[in-house]
Every structure is written in C-alpha cells, then in structure tokens.
Design a protein around this motif. Sequence first.
Motif, PDB file in Angstrom:
ATOM      1  N   ASP A 101      35.540  29.801  48.040  1.00  0.00           N
ATOM      2  CA  ASP A 101      35.806  30.890  47.099  1.00  0.00           C
ATOM      3  C   ASP A 101      36.811  30.477  46.025  1.00  0.00           C
ATOM      4  O   ASP A 101      37.764  31.199  45.719  1.00  0.00           O
TER       5      ASP A 101
ATOM      6  N   LEU B 218      33.713  38.766  37.512  1.00  0.00           N
ATOM      7  CA  LEU B 218      33.547  37.457  38.139  1.00  0.00           C
ATOM      8  C   LEU B 218      32.062  37.120  38.274  1.00  0.00           C
ATOM      9  O   LEU B 218      31.656  35.972  38.048  1.00  0.00           O
TER      10      LEU B 218
ATOM     11  N   ARG C 162      40.151  33.046  44.209  1.00  0.00           N
ATOM     12  CA  ARG C 162      39.938  34.393  43.685  1.00  0.00           C
ATOM     13  C   ARG C 162      41.275  35.132  43.547  1.00  0.00           C
ATOM     14  O   ARG C 162      41.504  35.837  42.568  1.00  0.00           O
TER      15      ARG C 162
END
Length: 462
Positions: free
Chosen positions: A291, A270, A244
């Motif tokens: 992630d 996102l 991320r």
Amino acid sequence: MDTADPVALGVKRTRCLPGESLLPPYVERDRDAELGDRVVEAARSGGLVVVTGAPLSGKSRTMWCALFTNLPMTTRILAPQPGTDLRGLPAVLRGRGKESCLLWLDDLKGHLGEHGLTPTLLAELVRLRVPVLGTMDDKEYDKRRFGAAARAGVLSGAEPVELRREWSSAEQRRLSHLLAVPRLRAAESVRGGHTVPEYLALGPELMEEWRRAHRTDAHPRGHLIVRAAIDLGRCGLRREHVSRDVLRRAQALYPQELSTARSESFEDGLAWASGLRHGVTGLLVPGDGPDTWAAFGSLVADVNDRVDSPPVPLGMWSLALSAAPGQQNWNVVWATAQRLLWPRGTGEPEVAAWLGEIYTVLGQRGMAKQWLRTAADAGHTEAAAALGELLASIDEPAEAIPYLEQAAGAGIVRAQYLLGMLLAAQADSWLTRAAEAGHRAAADALPPLRRVTDTPPDTVKE
C-alpha cells in the motif's frame, strides 16, 4: 519529407522545457537495420512495411527514423486521417508523374476496411511503386491477421517488424551513450518499471491531465494527492516509503488546496490518481512496499526542472525525514534537503530556521548556530528563541541574552523564563561580589534571589 512534422504524423512528443526540441535524440533499436532495408525495398518496388509492438513501444518514432534515414528528402509523404476513403488514391498518384511518394498509415487498424487499404488498393500501389508504411498494436495485428475478421489479403504479404516492449541490453547500452541529454538521463534514472518510450511518451499526457484536475468539478483531491507524492519524490523519499498514511498527512501542508478538495474523498482521489492510462500507468504508480505509492517519474522530473514550480513545503521535508526508515534512507532525504535548501536559507528566514532546528537535533552545534543566527538576525523570533536556548546550553550566556530578549519581547514564554534565569544568575554573580566587599544590602538580597537561581528548571511551571 524535409518539412514533415513527426509529431503530426503520430510520433508522441516528450516532456520538454522552453527552448528544447519536442523530441530527444533517437536511440537506435535492434531492428533498425532490418526495417531500413525493408523501407528501401518498398520504395524501389512498392509494398507494405508494418512495425508492430505494444502500446507506447516506440513504433511511430522507429518507423519515422527508418524513412527519414533511408529515403530521399524530396519524398512526398501522404498521411490521411484514419477512416479516410482511399479508393481514389491511385488516380491522384498517377497524376503526380515521377514524383516519389509514400503512404504513411500510422495506427494501421484505422485504415483497414472496404474504403481503406484493401488487397486491391495495395496491389495497385505496388504497381505504382508506392511504399506503404504502417504501425500497429500487437493485439490489433493478431486480431486482423489471424482472427475471424482477419484482413489476411492486406497483412499476410508483409512480415511485420516487431518491437519488443522491454529493451535489450544492446539498446540499453546505446541509451547510456546519450545520457548527457537531460530527458534521456531522467528516463533512464526515474522510469521505474516502465520502458524508455513509455516514460517519454506518457510524460506530457500525464502532466497535462494532472494540471487540469485541480478544478473543483474535476479531481481536486486526486490533484492534491499527486502533488504531495511529487513533492515527496522531490525530497528523495523512496517509493516504497510513501504509504497511504504519509499521503494523508501530507495533505495538511497545502491548506489552500485542501480547502477546495473536500468535494472529493481521499479514497476517490487516490483511485483516480492510480487508475491506468493507456493500459500502462497511472499518475501514481504502486511502490515496492504494501500500500505504497509514488508519482510517475516524469512528473517529478518535470516539476523539478521547471523554474516556475513552487518549492516543496518546509513541512514536507520533516515528513519525509520521519517517513524514511533506516539511516541510509534518512541520509538520502537529508542530503537532498541540504542541497536544495542551503541556497534558499540566506534569503528565506523560515528555511534558515528549519535548517538550524534539524542541525540542533543532529547535535551539529556549529551549523545549528550559523543557520539559527541567520534566521534570527532576519527577524525570525522562534529562531532567536532556539538560538538563545542553544547558546545558554553551551554556557555562552552573553551571546544568548540578546537573542532571548528578541524572542521574549515577541511574547515567547520559554524565552522570557530563560532570559529571566540568565539575568538572575548574572545578578547573583554581581551581588555576591558586592556582598564579599562588605555591601550589606547586597548580602541581604542574595538569599531570596538564590531561591530562584537554585530552583531546578523542571520544577518551574511556564
């Protein structure tokens, strides 16, 4: 049948480049022979043939190939839209005399009901020896075959041919024989955890949705995030390394897009990009690390293969190199950079300068000099400064001075300082010779000059 359009009949088109066909070659499935026998029998005696499977498992393409392979090309295909009243169909068919026809009901659930395919209508079609070919989602079939609202009279008489979502080893081997076809090669290499039919069918849909999302009233941030993920994939960065944070940092490399994306938050963008489409995948798919995210494989392949796609921003290569952990992953990104950037370096000074910078960091001085000189000779002043510094560091001041003069004249302070020090060193050398020959003024000029040339570089402020 020879004029029928499989895409119009429900076969999903795949991504294709100009000049390519809408559909790649068909990969034979394990149940093709059985399905073909059933289609032939239905054409001889009438009856219903149903292919079931998960969404995007290739049901329509498989059924299309079965009828195209096993039935005469003169067969007329009747393909009504879902919800069409079929009660008058027998009368129409009786009026066609001996012309062979078949009823194509892609997505059969939309054709069931009192005005659709009923037991009575199916029995009449059997009497007329008209085959009925249908496809159906597994869950929809089970609900209508076994559930409270079952149409058992229609479905119970035909054992379905079920396509499994995951391909068997035999199907994978047959695919391997067709890897010369670019779309199938890409499907095999970058489909991730998705099946080949899913990859092929979803590609055009996802690409079109992504292209249209750039509008300020759509999902501009989501579009930007996906673009960054695509370009990171083009750099060769593995999906488990696109965190991320990397996606956040990558946004700054697209200043124009970022300025128009502020109407949507990063988190909302996102969420939109990673939301499931068709119950199968999003534009972004989860990576193998915590992630982490990657663009759906066909998006990367499609952008890579199109000649009108913009190049990856140079800063993205630096970001990808910094995000690739371990020498092996770093080498993959670097090898990709060399393969794609070398052809551009001779005509784009910015690219040549970047290559020279990386080769300098790697300690490959010969390659660094080559690319920095290419950029500097094309007028890139930062490259001229870097080349001058490199040449000075390897004791080649005569070559360094012209490049340092180029950079110094453009206002690069560190080049001005280094140039001054090199010129001072040259002055020291010549004044020393003159002093040794008895030149008094030269001898007087040496002490103050040496207070400059003997000063360690780290004690001089720029």
